[in-house]
Write a protein that holds these residues in place. Structure first.
Motif, PDB file in Angstrom:
ATOM      1  N   GLY A 178      42.358  43.422   7.192  1.00 50.32           N
ATOM      2  CA  GLY A 178      42.131  42.222   8.024  1.00 50.32           C
ATOM      3  C   GLY A 178      43.635  41.247   7.723  1.00 50.32           C
ATOM      4  O   GLY A 178      44.460  41.150   8.409  1.00 50.32           O
ATOM      5  N   GLU A 179      44.452  41.563   6.412  1.00 54.08           N
ATOM      6  CA  GLU A 179      46.005  41.032   6.097  1.00 54.08           C
ATOM      7  C   GLU A 179      46.781  41.057   6.800  1.00 54.08           C
ATOM      8  O   GLU A 179      47.524  40.769   7.463  1.00 54.08           O
ATOM      9  CB  GLU A 179      46.097  40.765   4.667  1.00 54.08           C
ATOM     10  N   MET A 180      47.185  43.257   6.960  1.00 55.94           N
ATOM     11  CA  MET A 180      47.459  43.907   7.768  1.00 55.94           C
ATOM     12  C   MET A 180      47.789  43.364   9.183  1.00 55.94           C
ATOM     13  O   MET A 180      48.331  43.254  10.010  1.00 55.94           O
ATOM     14  CB  MET A 180      47.426  45.320   6.838  1.00 55.94           C
ATOM     15  N   THR A 181      46.278  44.029   9.633  1.00 50.95           N
ATOM     16  CA  THR A 181      46.277  43.926  10.715  1.00 50.95           C
ATOM     17  C   THR A 181      46.669  41.996  11.773  1.00 50.95           C
ATOM     18  O   THR A 181      47.000  42.381  12.663  1.00 50.95           O
ATOM     19  CB  THR A 181      44.896  43.526  10.891  1.00 50.95           C
ATOM     20  N   THR A 182      46.220  41.038  11.039  1.00 50.98           N
ATOM     21  CA  THR A 182      46.704  39.983  10.744  1.00 50.98           C
ATOM     22  C   THR A 182      48.563  39.752  11.091  1.00 50.98           C
ATOM     23  O   THR A 182      49.314  39.429  11.823  1.00 50.98           O
ATOM     24  CB  THR A 182      46.172  38.305  10.052  1.00 50.98           C
ATOM     25  N   LYS A 183      48.844  39.939  10.550  1.00 47.80           N
ATOM     26  CA  LYS A 183      50.153  40.517   9.630  1.00 47.80           C
ATOM     27  C   LYS A 183      51.389  41.357  11.075  1.00 47.80           C
ATOM     28  O   LYS A 183      52.256  40.414  11.258  1.00 47.80           O
ATOM     29  CB  LYS A 183      51.092  40.415   8.803  1.00 47.80           C
ATOM     30  N   LEU A 184      50.359  41.974  11.596  1.00 46.63           N
ATOM     31  CA  LEU A 184      51.148  43.335  12.226  1.00 46.63           C
ATOM     32  C   LEU A 184      50.404  43.174  13.982  1.00 46.63           C
ATOM     33  O   LEU A 184      50.976  43.417  15.053  1.00 46.63           O
ATOM     34  CB  LEU A 184      50.432  44.793  12.216  1.00 46.63           C
ATOM     35  N   SER A 185      50.334  41.157  14.254  1.00 45.49           N
ATOM     36  CA  SER A 185      49.140  41.094  15.342  1.00 45.49           C
ATOM     37  C   SER A 185      50.569  41.008  16.109  1.00 45.49           C
ATOM     38  O   SER A 185      50.407  40.837  17.758  1.00 45.49           O
ATOM     39  CB  SER A 185      48.244  40.105  15.346  1.00 45.49           C
ATOM     40  N   SER A 186      51.816  40.418  15.472  1.00 53.90           N
ATOM     41  CA  SER A 186      52.570  40.033  16.797  1.00 53.90           C
ATOM     42  C   SER A 186      53.483  41.340  17.266  1.00 53.90           C
ATOM     43  O   SER A 186      54.471  41.059  18.006  1.00 53.90           O
ATOM     44  CB  SER A 186      53.675  38.781  16.233  1.00 53.90           C
ATOM     45  N   LEU A 187      53.382  42.163  16.107  1.00 57.35           N
ATOM     46  CA  LEU A 187      54.207  43.541  16.129  1.00 57.35           C
ATOM     47  C   LEU A 187      54.654  43.878  18.206  1.00 57.35           C
ATOM     48  O   LEU A 187      55.836  43.935  18.300  1.00 57.35           O
ATOM     49  CB  LEU A 187      54.012  44.736  15.753  1.00 57.35           C
ATOM     50  N   TYR A 188      53.324  43.680  18.316  1.00 53.08           N
ATOM     51  CA  TYR A 188      53.309  44.788  20.016  1.00 53.08           C
ATOM     52  C   TYR A 188      53.961  44.512  21.170  1.00 53.08           C
ATOM     53  O   TYR A 188      55.070  44.423  21.566  1.00 53.08           O
ATOM     54  CB  TYR A 188      51.725  44.567  20.328  1.00 53.08           C
ATOM     55  N   GLU A 189      53.946  42.487  20.961  1.00 50.22           N
ATOM     56  CA  GLU A 189      54.833  41.532  21.997  1.00 50.22           C
ATOM     57  C   GLU A 189      56.185  41.488  21.573  1.00 50.22           C
ATOM     58  O   GLU A 189      57.214  41.640  22.311  1.00 50.22           O
ATOM     59  CB  GLU A 189      54.488  40.407  22.555  1.00 50.22           C
ATOM     60  N   HIS A 190      56.346  42.087  20.411  1.00 50.15           N
ATOM     61  CA  HIS A 190      57.059  41.663  20.032  1.00 50.15           C
ATOM     62  C   HIS A 190      58.457  42.850  20.116  1.00 50.15           C
ATOM     63  O   HIS A 190      59.911  42.663  20.664  1.00 50.15           O
ATOM     64  CB  HIS A 190      57.816  41.327  18.397  1.00 50.15           C
ATOM     65  N   LEU A 191      57.914  43.405  20.021  1.00 47.37           N
ATOM     66  CA  LEU A 191      58.814  44.818  20.991  1.00 47.37           C
ATOM     67  C   LEU A 191      58.778  45.370  22.155  1.00 47.37           C
ATOM     68  O   LEU A 191      59.738  45.380  22.602  1.00 47.37           O
ATOM     69  CB  LEU A 191      57.900  46.157  19.598  1.00 47.37           C
ATOM     70  N   ALA A 192      57.640  44.581  22.654  1.00 41.23           N
ATOM     71  CA  ALA A 192      58.025  44.536  24.653  1.00 41.23           C
ATOM     72  C   ALA A 192      58.603  44.200  24.288  1.00 41.23           C
ATOM     73  O   ALA A 192      58.983  44.244  24.988  1.00 41.23           O
ATOM     74  CB  ALA A 192      56.755  44.120  25.102  1.00 41.23           C
ATOM     75  N   LEU A 193      59.222  43.041  24.165  1.00 41.05           N
ATOM     76  CA  LEU A 193      59.782  42.086  24.798  1.00 41.05           C
ATOM     77  C   LEU A 193      61.591  42.179  23.930  1.00 41.05           C
ATOM     78  O   LEU A 193      62.509  42.669  25.189  1.00 41.05           O
ATOM     79  CB  LEU A 193      59.908  40.181  24.304  1.00 41.05           C
ATOM     80  N   VAL A 194      62.019  42.611  22.967  1.00 49.14           N
ATOM     81  CA  VAL A 194      62.785  42.560  22.549  1.00 49.14           C
ATOM     82  C   VAL A 194      63.845  44.093  22.717  1.00 49.14           C
ATOM     83  O   VAL A 194      64.934  43.937  22.982  1.00 49.14           O
ATOM     84  CB  VAL A 194      63.354  43.309  20.607  1.00 49.14           C
ATOM     85  N   PHE A 195      63.199  45.328  23.265  1.00 47.85           N
ATOM     86  CA  PHE A 195      63.246  46.239  23.796  1.00 47.85           C
ATOM     87  C   PHE A 195      62.690  46.391  24.700  1.00 47.85           C
ATOM     88  O   PHE A 195      63.037  47.953  25.448  1.00 47.85           O
ATOM     89  CB  PHE A 195      63.066  47.838  22.423  1.00 47.85           C
ATOM     90  N   HIS A 196      62.564  45.140  26.170  1.00 49.23           N
ATOM     91  CA  HIS A 196      62.091  45.587  27.432  1.00 49.23           C
ATOM     92  C   HIS A 196      63.021  46.180  28.238  1.00 49.23           C
ATOM     93  O   HIS A 196      62.889  46.856  29.413  1.00 49.23           O
ATOM     94  CB  HIS A 196      62.017  44.574  27.602  1.00 49.23           C
ATOM     95  N   ARG A 197      64.689  46.668  27.895  1.00 44.18           N
ATOM     96  CA  ARG A 197      65.469  47.189  28.936  1.00 44.18           C
ATOM     97  C   ARG A 197      65.153  48.690  28.494  1.00 44.18           C
ATOM     98  O   ARG A 197      66.956  49.296  29.184  1.00 44.18           O
ATOM     99  CB  ARG A 197      66.845  46.008  29.002  1.00 44.18           C
ATOM    100  N   PHE A 198      65.264  48.721  27.543  1.00 41.23           N
ATOM    101  CA  PHE A 198      64.984  50.533  26.983  1.00 41.23           C
ATOM    102  C   PHE A 198      63.856  51.418  27.958  1.00 41.23           C
ATOM    103  O   PHE A 198      64.180  52.316  27.898  1.00 41.23           O
ATOM    104  CB  PHE A 198      65.116  50.501  25.650  1.00 41.23           C
ATOM    105  N   ALA A 199      63.008  50.156  27.927  1.00 41.39           N
ATOM    106  CA  ALA A 199      61.713  51.128  28.527  1.00 41.39           C
ATOM    107  C   ALA A 199      61.729  51.529  30.342  1.00 41.39           C
ATOM    108  O   ALA A 199      61.351  52.129  31.098  1.00 41.39           O
ATOM    109  CB  ALA A 199      60.527  50.230  28.853  1.00 41.39           C
ATOM    110  N   GLN A 200      62.758  51.696  30.793  1.00 38.56           N
ATOM    111  CA  GLN A 200      63.773  52.089  31.904  1.00 38.56           C
ATOM    112  C   GLN A 200      65.525  52.227  32.045  1.00 38.56           C
ATOM    113  O   GLN A 200      65.861  52.053  31.083  1.00 38.56           O
ATOM    114  CB  GLN A 200      63.734  51.053  33.020  1.00 38.56           C
ATOM    115  N   ARG A 201      65.366  53.283  33.081  1.00 33.98           N
ATOM    116  CA  ARG A 201      66.607  53.880  32.639  1.00 33.98           C
ATOM    117  C   ARG A 201      67.606  53.033  32.482  1.00 33.98           C
ATOM    118  O   ARG A 201      67.848  52.057  33.808  1.00 33.98           O
ATOM    119  CB  ARG A 201      66.988  54.634  33.620  1.00 33.98           C
ATOM    120  N   GLU A 202      68.750  52.735  32.323  1.00 36.03           N
ATOM    121  CA  GLU A 202      69.890  51.887  32.429  1.00 36.03           C
ATOM    122  C   GLU A 202      71.369  52.257  31.944  1.00 36.03           C
ATOM    123  O   GLU A 202      71.318  52.754  30.790  1.00 36.03           O
ATOM    124  CB  GLU A 202      69.053  50.509  32.062  1.00 36.03           C
TER     125      GLU A 202
END
Length: 481
Positions: A178-202
């Protein structure tokens, strides 16, 4: 000149570096930087806290030969002042080690290049027992027990990073899962924002596919490029001897034109007001966002402003980029130029907030409220006596009743609840769904047509109908039936 070599104690130094302040999502993002620099286009993150807790990151990049891998495990493997390739996302030569050991006591890196698989491991228990900077070379049979190792074997080349003995990630937890799940709960959205320009060819790079526990990470574009009501403004290029800084401002649509998902995406936990400002990208990787660098205060009227700023990695020392790549501050020459640009896009943001949905310069527009500024620094709002509904009602009243009517309208203006309106604006609230909005507007429009006798075209240009141009076609169709 007499000199003495002072070699740092490995146990003390590593423990001190572990406290540099990485969040788990920032630490994993640092490892993804290495994968992207190695030209990986598939990156898988997997974590589990059941029997043998681990975090693993696998990429299909270039991989490393044994000697290169040994050097990569060295603290300070590259001088931050050395010139880097234009697409290199690293800087200090510390990210792999510092980011990983901030979360775990055992870091294993397995890499494949030219069909050769090599592995190195930082085990802090070994360092503590020996008092030396010793990196372990795992035996092959140990590698076969590692998560995702079989997938690395199937790749032509790539690298697998594994965290084990997660003392920082699950420290003191009665429920490690549970502790690990809680601490990693924001990982998905963090990566989606920080690397959003890499999700498409540029610029000839990408797209890069990322997944967290099998769930693909989508791009989270803070500029809402897919929303047709967004306003891109004229960009600027700031010239500097180190390279060019690209500045591209955008004004987001007003809240009434945003879906709940778009409000969440553009505002996040801080809301639209908290995420206004500059978004600094270093080689397309988002480094810092939602700040004006204290050049101007964050204000409600600027909450729709987002400014994309692209800096090359040749600016790292000038921008005071830290080890975690989570803090940056522009040098004086760049900061002053950015300050000069702010008024050019801030006024557009103010108009968008003040007149949501209304296109500027619409001929025949009739506002319901007018702003009165009796003297500099003071203002009030009055109902517009030229509004067709007010004119129609006033014309039906006797002269004495008109005087009372004027008094009533003045009272409305004097009693306007500015504080409550401001609080609601700050909350980034949105009305109901589109069907509810259209139904409400249709009722208002029908009543206005009956009271004023205006035509449909005239009606669409008066408050409040003019504020919803996205629904005008539907309203016209219903009203003309």
């Amino acid at each position: 000149m007499e000199t003495l070599e002072v070699i740092p104690d490995p146990v003390s130094l590593i423990e001190a570096m572990r406290a540099v302040g990485y969040s788990v999502e920032a630490a994993i993002a640092d490892l993804i930087d290495n994968s992207i620099s190695a030209r990986a286009d598939e990156i898988d993150i997997k974590y589990d806290a059941s029997d043998n807790p681990f975090v693993a990151i696998l990429d299909n990049g270039w991989g490393m030969a044994p000697d290169k891998l040994t050097n990569a495990m060295r603290h300070g493997s590259q001088n931050p002042t050395d010139e880097r390739g234009p697409d290199d996302l690293g800087r200090f030569g510390l990210g792999l080690k510092t980011a990983s050991l901030s979360q775990c006591r055992k870091l294993t890196v397995v890499s494949k290049q030219n069909s050769v698989i090599s592995a190195r491991c930082w085990d802090l228990d070994v360092v503590q027992a020996s008092g030396r900077w010793l990196v372990v070379v795992p035996e092959y049979r140990e590698l076969e027990t590692l998560p995702m190792f079989s997938r690395l074997q199937m790749l032509e080349s790539g690298t697998l990073v594994i965290w084990q003995d997660l003392d920082r990630l699950t420290a003191g937890a009665s429920d490690p899962q549970g502790e690990m799940t809680t601490k990693l709960s924001s990982l998905y959205e963090h990566l989606a924002l920080v690397f959003h320009r890499f999700a498409q060819r540029e610029d000839g790079i990408g797209p890069v596919r990322m997944a967290v526990n099998g769930l693909q990470v989508p791009p989270r574009d803070p500029f809402l490029k897919s929303n047709t009501f967004r306003q891109p403004l004229e960009g600027q290029v700031i010239r500097h001897e180190r390279g060019d800084v690209q500045v591209l401002p955008f004004i987001l649509p007003p809240v009434s034109h945003l879906s709940p998902d778009e409000i969440s995406l553009a505002g996040g936990k801080e809301g639209l007001r908290g995420t206004q400002g500059f978004y600094i990208y270093r080689n397309r990787r988002l480094v810092i966002w939602g700040t004006w660098f204290r050049l101007v205060p964050k204000e409600e009227f600027y909450k729709l402003t987002r400014v994309q700023v692209d800096i090359p990695n040749s600016f790292d020392d000038l921008w005071a980029l830290d080890i975690k790549k989570s803090v940056a501050y522009p040098p004086d020459a760049i900061r002053m130029r950015l300050k000069e640009l702010i008024p050019h896009f801030a006024n557009t943001s103010k108009k968008t907030v003040t007149y949501p949905g209304r296109k500027q310069g619409v001929r025949g527009f009739v506002p319901l409220w007018t702003r009165i500024e009796p003297q500099h620094g003071s203002f009030r709002y009055e109902l517009n006596m030229e509004h067709p509904v007010i004119q129609s009602l006033s014309a039906r009243l006797a002269q004495d009743d008109q005087r009372y009517f004027q008094t009533l309208l003045s009272l409305f203006g004097d009693a306007l609840p500015f504080e409550s309106i401001y609080a609601d604006m700050c909350a980034d609230r949105r009305g109901g769904d589109d069907d509810e909005t259209v139904a409400g507007l249709l009722e208002i429009a029908t009543n206005l047509l009956e009271v004023t006798g205006l035509g449909v075209d005239q009606l669409l240009n008066i408050d409040p109908i003019v504020r919803y141009p996205q629904h005008h076609d539907k309203l016209r169709a219903e009203l003309e039936k």
